[in-house]
Write a protein that holds these residues in place. Structure first.
Motif, mmCIF file in Angstrom:
data_model
loop_
_atom_site.group_PDB
_atom_site.id
_atom_site.type_symbol
_atom_site.label_atom_id
_atom_site.label_comp_id
_atom_site.label_asym_id
_atom_site.label_seq_id
_atom_site.Cartn_x
_atom_site.Cartn_y
_atom_site.Cartn_z
ATOM 1 N N ARG A 227 45.287 49.264 28.798
ATOM 2 C CA ARG A 227 45.447 49.335 30.158
ATOM 3 C C ARG A 227 44.150 49.722 31.265
ATOM 4 O O ARG A 227 43.597 49.687 32.214
ATOM 5 N N LEU A 228 43.704 51.165 30.408
ATOM 6 C CA LEU A 228 42.921 52.076 31.477
ATOM 7 C C LEU A 228 41.181 51.796 31.219
ATOM 8 O O LEU A 228 40.490 51.621 32.112
ATOM 9 N N ALA A 229 41.152 51.432 30.091
ATOM 10 C CA ALA A 229 39.572 50.411 29.316
ATOM 11 C C ALA A 229 39.162 49.099 30.661
ATOM 12 O O ALA A 229 38.285 48.619 31.119
ATOM 13 N N ALA A 230 40.567 48.760 30.689
ATOM 14 C CA ALA A 230 40.193 47.241 31.166
ATOM 15 C C ALA A 230 40.758 47.972 32.719
ATOM 16 O O ALA A 230 39.686 47.106 33.200
ATOM 17 N N GLY A 231 41.741 48.720 33.003
ATOM 18 C CA GLY A 231 41.245 49.033 34.762
ATOM 19 C C GLY A 231 40.074 49.471 34.778
ATOM 20 O O GLY A 231 39.345 49.482 35.924
ATOM 21 N N GLY A 232 39.146 50.279 33.987
ATOM 22 C CA GLY A 232 38.162 50.745 34.711
ATOM 23 C C GLY A 232 36.316 49.293 34.166
ATOM 24 O O GLY A 232 35.674 49.750 34.947
ATOM 25 N N LEU A 233 37.147 48.866 33.593
ATOM 26 C CA LEU A 233 35.900 48.290 33.496
ATOM 27 C C LEU A 233 36.068 46.685 34.821
ATOM 28 O O LEU A 233 35.808 46.338 35.730
ATOM 29 N N VAL A 234 37.683 46.613 34.844
ATOM 30 C CA VAL A 234 37.478 45.051 36.661
ATOM 31 C C VAL A 234 37.200 46.569 37.533
ATOM 32 O O VAL A 234 36.312 45.563 38.384
ATOM 33 N N LYS A 235 37.188 47.098 37.970
ATOM 34 C CA LYS A 235 36.469 47.999 39.017
ATOM 35 C C LYS A 235 35.087 48.118 39.041
ATOM 36 O O LYS A 235 34.690 47.933 39.992
ATOM 37 N N ALA A 236 34.546 48.242 37.930
ATOM 38 C CA ALA A 236 33.220 47.958 37.103
ATOM 39 C C ALA A 236 32.638 47.186 38.200
ATOM 40 O O ALA A 236 31.586 46.319 38.568
ATOM 41 N N VAL A 237 33.835 45.878 37.368
ATOM 42 C CA VAL A 237 32.438 44.473 37.363
ATOM 43 C C VAL A 237 33.166 43.826 38.894
ATOM 44 O O VAL A 237 32.244 43.711 39.716
ATOM 45 N N HIS B 180 43.008 35.392 44.522
ATOM 46 C CA HIS B 180 41.424 34.856 43.925
ATOM 47 C C HIS B 180 40.247 35.415 43.957
ATOM 48 O O HIS B 180 39.545 35.248 43.657
ATOM 49 N N GLY B 181 40.557 36.400 45.131
ATOM 50 C CA GLY B 181 38.785 36.800 45.228
ATOM 51 C C GLY B 181 39.197 37.785 44.607
ATOM 52 O O GLY B 181 37.938 39.189 44.726
ATOM 53 N N ASP B 182 39.679 38.233 43.673
ATOM 54 C CA ASP B 182 39.772 39.859 43.039
ATOM 55 C C ASP B 182 39.180 39.273 41.582
ATOM 56 O O ASP B 182 39.319 38.631 41.452
ATOM 57 N N THR B 183 38.112 40.822 40.965
ATOM 58 C CA THR B 183 38.050 40.038 39.886
ATOM 59 C C THR B 183 39.029 40.447 38.659
ATOM 60 O O THR B 183 39.466 40.650 37.847
ATOM 61 N N ALA B 184 40.261 41.011 38.999
ATOM 62 C CA ALA B 184 41.586 40.684 38.361
ATOM 63 C C ALA B 184 41.723 39.641 37.298
ATOM 64 O O ALA B 184 42.314 39.354 37.028
ATOM 65 N N MET B 185 40.921 38.171 38.510
ATOM 66 C CA MET B 185 41.191 37.321 38.022
ATOM 67 C C MET B 185 40.279 36.879 36.907
ATOM 68 O O MET B 185 40.763 35.941 35.511
ATOM 69 N N PHE B 186 39.739 37.410 36.690
ATOM 70 C CA PHE B 186 38.632 37.308 35.087
ATOM 71 C C PHE B 186 39.968 37.754 33.872
ATOM 72 O O PHE B 186 39.643 37.115 32.500
ATOM 73 N N VAL B 187 40.912 38.486 34.004
ATOM 74 C CA VAL B 187 42.204 38.898 32.698
ATOM 75 C C VAL B 187 42.781 38.203 33.168
ATOM 76 O O VAL B 187 43.299 37.602 32.054
ATOM 77 N N GLY B 188 43.760 37.441 34.163
ATOM 78 C CA GLY B 188 44.132 36.001 34.490
ATOM 79 C C GLY B 188 43.750 35.116 33.756
ATOM 80 O O GLY B 188 44.889 34.551 33.364
ATOM 81 N N GLY B 189 42.787 34.728 34.053
ATOM 82 C CA GLY B 189 42.032 33.362 32.758
ATOM 83 C C GLY B 189 42.055 33.783 31.785
ATOM 84 O O GLY B 189 42.710 31.934 31.304
ATOM 85 N N LEU B 190 42.041 34.398 31.340
ATOM 86 C CA LEU B 190 42.498 34.757 29.805
ATOM 87 C C LEU B 190 43.535 34.426 29.223
ATOM 88 O O LEU B 190 44.161 33.936 28.646
ATOM 89 N N ARG B 191 45.142 35.360 29.692
ATOM 90 C CA ARG B 191 45.884 34.955 29.703
ATOM 91 C C ARG B 191 46.499 33.591 30.109
ATOM 92 O O ARG B 191 47.331 32.491 28.846
ATOM 93 N N ARG C 44 48.100 43.841 38.064
ATOM 94 C CA ARG C 44 48.328 45.786 37.163
ATOM 95 C C ARG C 44 46.669 45.878 37.156
ATOM 96 O O ARG C 44 46.597 46.942 37.618
ATOM 97 N N TYR C 45 45.602 45.322 37.838
ATOM 98 C CA TYR C 45 44.543 45.283 37.928
ATOM 99 C C TYR C 45 43.632 45.087 39.753
ATOM 100 O O TYR C 45 42.775 45.423 39.090
ATOM 101 N N GLY C 46 44.480 44.482 39.766
ATOM 102 C CA GLY C 46 43.626 43.996 41.554
ATOM 103 C C GLY C 46 43.887 45.475 42.357
ATOM 104 O O GLY C 46 43.814 45.990 42.113
ATOM 105 N N ALA C 47 42.426 45.054 43.341
ATOM 106 C CA ALA C 47 42.417 46.376 44.046
ATOM 107 C C ALA C 47 43.382 46.472 44.836
ATOM 108 O O ALA C 47 43.540 47.472 45.207
#
Length: 297
Positions: free
Chosen positions: A277-287, A62-73, A169-172
């Motif tokens: 997957r590449l674009a989302a991975g990069g965006l999640v890292k940037a966020v 819950h502390g990782d920005t991958a939650m942005f993707v998980g929330g939409l799903r 998939r996208y968490g640090a």
């Protein structure tokens, strides 16, 4: 020459730090709302015991920005239950106040995950009181209650499955198998307090629970309208639409195949497995980089 180079580096570093802080503040304002700074200070600073200790799996997810993707799903998956979707369409105000709904949900997750046990209990009591006032009749004539343990369980397992899959998939720092089971078990603590009966406590139990609900799921008109609102016509500024489109595409790419046609979601396996997957991975890292900027004392 050396002094000039040093001065340029200092100016550049200062500019990058300023951009990072602006992005952090803009994202936090959207997700947490006007009371975000005050809530953050209390959630993380108030003394007292917590439900979950430092290092727990639920805190990691819950502390990782991958939650942005998980929330939409999670929102897309939850919409497939006709009674749950009927309650959302009639009572949640997701069209008129989508940011308010996001802010309330994110605050609840933050309080129950990181806040004091006292504040977490209060947050749960508030949600249960709201659920107790929500009832109605779906388009097919069936009655629904937001506090129905069966509907609460569907909402819970859709969230947990989505958050966990997005993190893996996208968490640090993706969890190992034991960590995934710990996450499911820790979320069950909150679920039971909300009124869910027998929530899953392992990843295998989670998958089994979702399979048990499948006969009840279908794509209603309300569900497809919600998906279109989330993916095509969200009320976001133009400057944020491209990043949001990447997050939305990533959320769709993680949806099970059996959900695609009911919600009229596209299926582009090559693009989803590479470009998205590449674009989302990069965006999640940037966020993540922006959100980890130090917050002034």
């Amino acid at each position: 020459m050396g002094e000039r180079k040093s001065a340029l580096v200092t100016v550049f570093s200062s500019g990058v730090a300023d951009v990072r802080e602006r992005v952090r503040d803009a994202l936090f304002a959207r997700v947490a709302g006007p009371d975000g700074p005050r809530n953050r200070a209390r959630i993380h600073g108030a003394p007292g015991p917590r439900w979950f200790p430092d290092g727990s799996a639920i805190r990691q997810v819950h502390g990782d920005t991958a939650m942005f993707v998980g929330g939409l799903r999670a929102l897309l998956l939850q919409s497939l239950h006709p009674l749950a979707m009927a309650a959302v369409a009639a009572h949640s105000g997701y069209r008129g106040d989508p940011w308010g709904r996001l802010q309330r949900t994110s605050t609840f997750l933050a309080v129950t995950t990181f806040g004091t046990a006292e504040d977490a209990e209060h947050a749960v009591a508030t949600v249960r009181a709201v659920h107790g006032r929500v009832s109605g009749t779906a388009a097919d004539g069936r009655p629904y209650r937001a506090g129905d343990p069966h509907l609460l369980k569907w909402v819970h397992i859709a969230e947990v499955d989505s958050f966990l899959r997005a993190h893996q998939r996208y968490g640090a720092h993706p969890l190992d198998d034991a960590g995934c089971d710990r996450y499911v078990a820790e979320t069950a603590v909150v679920a039971e307090k909300l009124g869910v009966r027998e929530p899953p406590r392992t990843r295998d139990e989670l998958e089994h629970a979702i399979a048990e609900y499948r006969p009840e799921l279908r794509g209603t008109r309300e569900a497809r309208e919600a998906a279109r609102f989330l993916l095509v016509t969200p009320p976001i500024p133009w400057a944020a639409r491209a990043p949001y489109a990447v997050l939305a595409a990533a959320g769709v790419a993680m949806m099970p195949m059996w959900t695609r046609w009911p919600l009229r979601l596209p299926y582009l396996p090559v693009a989803e497995g590479t470009a998205v997957r590449l674009a989302a991975g990069g965006l999640v890292k940037a966020v993540r980089w922006a959100m980890s900027a130090p917050v002034p004392g």
